[in-house]
Design an enzyme around this catalytic site. Structure first.
Site, PDB file in Angstrom:
ATOM      1  N   GLU A 353      -9.004   4.158  -3.855  1.00 31.27           N
ATOM      2  CA  GLU A 353      -9.474   5.399  -3.520  1.00 31.27           C
ATOM      3  C   GLU A 353     -10.666   6.239  -4.667  1.00 31.27           C
ATOM      4  O   GLU A 353     -10.879   6.811  -4.080  1.00 31.27           O
ATOM      5  CB  GLU A 353      -8.143   5.905  -3.163  1.00 31.27           C
ATOM      6  CG  GLU A 353      -8.388   7.425  -2.881  1.00 31.27           C
ATOM      7  CD  GLU A 353      -6.941   8.069  -2.134  1.00 31.27           C
ATOM      8  OE1 GLU A 353      -6.906   8.198  -0.564  1.00 31.27           O
ATOM      9  OE2 GLU A 353      -6.133   8.874  -2.798  1.00 31.27           O
ATOM     10  N   HIS A 384       5.380 -19.085  -3.708  1.00 31.77           N
ATOM     11  CA  HIS A 384       5.846 -19.105  -2.752  1.00 31.77           C
ATOM     12  C   HIS A 384       5.459 -18.382  -1.072  1.00 31.77           C
ATOM     13  O   HIS A 384       4.914 -18.599  -0.293  1.00 31.77           O
ATOM     14  CB  HIS A 384       7.124 -19.718  -2.869  1.00 31.77           C
ATOM     15  CG  HIS A 384       7.553 -19.656  -3.537  1.00 31.77           C
ATOM     16  ND1 HIS A 384       8.036 -20.884  -3.381  1.00 31.77           N
ATOM     17  CD2 HIS A 384       8.076 -19.269  -5.116  1.00 31.77           C
ATOM     18  CE1 HIS A 384       8.714 -21.649  -4.593  1.00 31.77           C
ATOM     19  NE2 HIS A 384       8.774 -20.554  -5.354  1.00 31.77           N
ATOM     20  N   LYS A 512      -8.680  11.658   9.822  1.00 31.81           N
ATOM     21  CA  LYS A 512      -7.565  13.181   9.369  1.00 31.81           C
ATOM     22  C   LYS A 512      -8.590  13.854  10.552  1.00 31.81           C
ATOM     23  O   LYS A 512      -7.612  14.405  11.453  1.00 31.81           O
ATOM     24  CB  LYS A 512      -7.816  13.653   8.564  1.00 31.81           C
ATOM     25  CG  LYS A 512      -6.423  12.913   7.477  1.00 31.81           C
ATOM     26  CD  LYS A 512      -6.172  13.701   6.035  1.00 31.81           C
ATOM     27  CE  LYS A 512      -7.081  14.518   5.260  1.00 31.81           C
ATOM     28  NZ  LYS A 512      -6.413  14.870   4.261  1.00 31.81           N
TER      29      LYS A 512
END
Length: 546
Positions: A353, A384, A512
């Site tokens: 960000e 793994h 947004k």
């Protein structure tokens, strides 16, 4: 801050030429038996940073330091610490460092010392924590608080959640819960676990208008009132981390229980502020202060240590070398400590960000790489899962391995086994395994080379994979604070050199805006045709299926 295109500096050109030296990590170690001694730094004998397993030599570091100097790092650092408005696109200072300024040296913004206000909020937080933790604060039925729900998103959630998990060995009797996602499932599952009589809800929103946070806060309010049916109870079960006193009071929260912070505190750097109230409640205020002290100690190191000894700057410069000259696109943060299981997610936001920008400080698109993709999981789980690609894939993925020398849970030989993997992985990534070694292992196992010739190439590791090893004496509030601040300053240094603004986040706005336009369209059954064909098709199918 100066506006300097890094690609136009003499150091950048020299680094481009230096890249042709094709430095090889195994060869660098073979040529210098004392390489570790020259390529590690130690912070207060509590954090050791080994950067020797990178494809760098003294010339690389000298040129990278020259790059930092040519890009005005020293003056930019002072500009940040002294309260200059280095967040130019929002006309704000950047002063998360003032929140943990344990020296109380004045820090001026527009000629005003911010430290008295910082200390006043800290004192208010301390008093509040003491009342909640001691049980003297009572809920609407006279019972003490047992559970705390922190409702926030982004920096109002990731930081407090990461820290309370990382410092779980220091937690008190209060049960902490974090709700961030606007998906109703998140808050529904948390509310199932708690009793309204003994629950405190912290609503973390600077403006008290953040959609996700206020949606969740209103749901929590309805849940409380369904149990008590008395609006005055809200004041006994809610507190606000906000600056909007009018909206806080309208919600039903006593503004005496509103904890302020300032526009010079960026969300992803806000855990040091009132946003950290959940940390202080979970760990006790003295441990929150120790967290601040660790960060302050790293701030002092970053601000005063010469560039050759400066840990955040060194990590930042090596990161720039790996991404802009060696072609890495990602960085993995790999903590060998289960308590740090949210550390990579926290700095995924912190880095991506901050430095995920394509426009330089001059307003023009940049021509170099800016922030990397940051990701990771705790070891040994990651071994793994995705280490296969790091070891034998076609991508160059620099890794930071982080581990404590001392564990909070000395169970059998668990920690020795954990750390043996921590040490082994960086050795394996650096040095790999040659074809000759693979063949020798087969011979030692009694195999005929002719019989295994086909399998040999698949067991070869090329090595020469860059890593940093960060060994912490023990994860404590102090060392965690220092570790977080170290990565914060690394991000800052890279942003300065990339010639971008690291402290805005305009990239979160467009989605947004569009969501606010789409929401009313979802509240009826009409067929939608106001978007592109893909978005129209998705919305219409959603309406048909719901």
């Amino acid at each position: 801050m100066q506006n300097i295109n890094p690609t136009q500096t003499a150091a950048w050109s020299a680094l481009e030429q230096h890249k042709a030296d094709n430095l090889n990590i195994p060869q660098l170690f073979a040529e210098d038996a004392n390489r570790f001694d020259k390529y590690h730094l130690n912070f207060e004998q509590q954090i050791l940073v080994d950067f020797s397993k990178n494809a760098i030599n003294q010339k690389t570091l000298e040129l990278l330091r020259q790059l930092a100097n040519e890009c005005g790092l020293a003056s930019a650092t002072e500009a940040m610490f002294s309260g200059q408005k280095i967040n130019r696109t929002e006309n704000r200072a950047v002063l998360h460092t003032a929140l943990r300024n344990r020296s109380n040296t004045p820090v001026l913004v527009d000629g005003k010392d911010v430290m008295p206000e910082v200390n006043a909020v800290l004192a208010k937080m301390k008093d509040f924590c003491e009342r909640i933790i001691s049980g003297s604060w009572k809920g609407y039925t006279g019972k003490a608080i047992t559970d705390v729900i922190n409702i926030g998103i982004g920096g109002s959630d990731l930081g407090p959640y990461m820290v309370t998990e990382a410092l779980r060995p220091y937690k008190n009797h209060l049960n902490m819960h974090f709700v961030s996602n606007v998906d109703g499932t998140h808050i529904a599952e948390v509310l199932k676990k708690v009793n309204p009589e003994t629950t405190l809800v912290l609503v973390a929103s600077k403006t008290f208008t953040t959609q996700e946070t206020m949606t969740n806060a209103l749901t929590a309010r309805e849940w409380l009132l369904a149990a008590v049916k008395d609006e005055s109870a809200v004041a006994k079960h809610f507190a606000a981390l906000s600056t909007n006193a009018k909206e806080v009071a309208k919600f039903g929260i006593d503004t005496a229980n509103m904890f302020e912070f300032w526009d010079w505190v960026g969300g992803r750097y806000s855990l040091w502020s009132a946003i950290g109230l959940s940390i202080a409640l979970s760990l006790g205020f003295e441990n929150f202060e120790a967290l601040l002290s660790g960060a302050h100690a790293m701030d002092n190191h970053f601000r005063t240590a010469p560039i050759e000894k400066n840990i955040p700057t060194t990590l930042a410069l090596i990161g720039i070398w790996n991404s802009n000259f060696l072609g890495a696109e990602t960085e993995a943060l790999l903590p060998y400590d289960q308590y740090l299981h949210r550390f990579a997610a926290y700095f995924q936001q912190g880095n991506m960000e901050s430095n995920g920008k394509f426009v330089g400080r001059d307003g023009s698109p940049v021509t170099h790489q800016t922030g990397p993709i940051v990701w990771g999981e705790p070891g040994t789980n990651g071994q793994h899962a995705f280490y296969q690609l790091i070891h034998q894939g076609t991508k160059l993925i620099p890794c930071d391995f982080i581990a404590p020398a001392q564990t909070h849970n000395p169970v059998g030989d668990h920690h020795a086994k954990l750390l043996s993997n921590f040490f082994a992985q960086t050795e394996a990534l650096a040095f790999g395994k040659s074809k000759e070694t693979v063949e020798a292992e087969f011979v030692a196992a009694g195999k005929n080379l002719a019989d295994v010739a086909e399998i040999v190439p698949f067991k070869v590791f090329t090595g020469n994979k860059p890593t940093n090893s960060i060994l912490v004496q023990k994860i404590t509030p102090f060392t965690l604070g220092a570790l977080i601040a170290m990565y914060e300053h690394k991000i800052f240094v890279q942003g300065v050199i990339f010639n971008i603004y690291s402290f805005d986040q305009w990239g979160v706005e467009l989605g947004k805006q569009l969501a606010n336009r789409i929401l009313p369209e979802l509240q009826n059954a009409e067929k939608i045709s106001s978007h592109d064909s893909s978005t129209n098709g998705l919305i219409n199918q959603f309406k048909a299926w719901r």
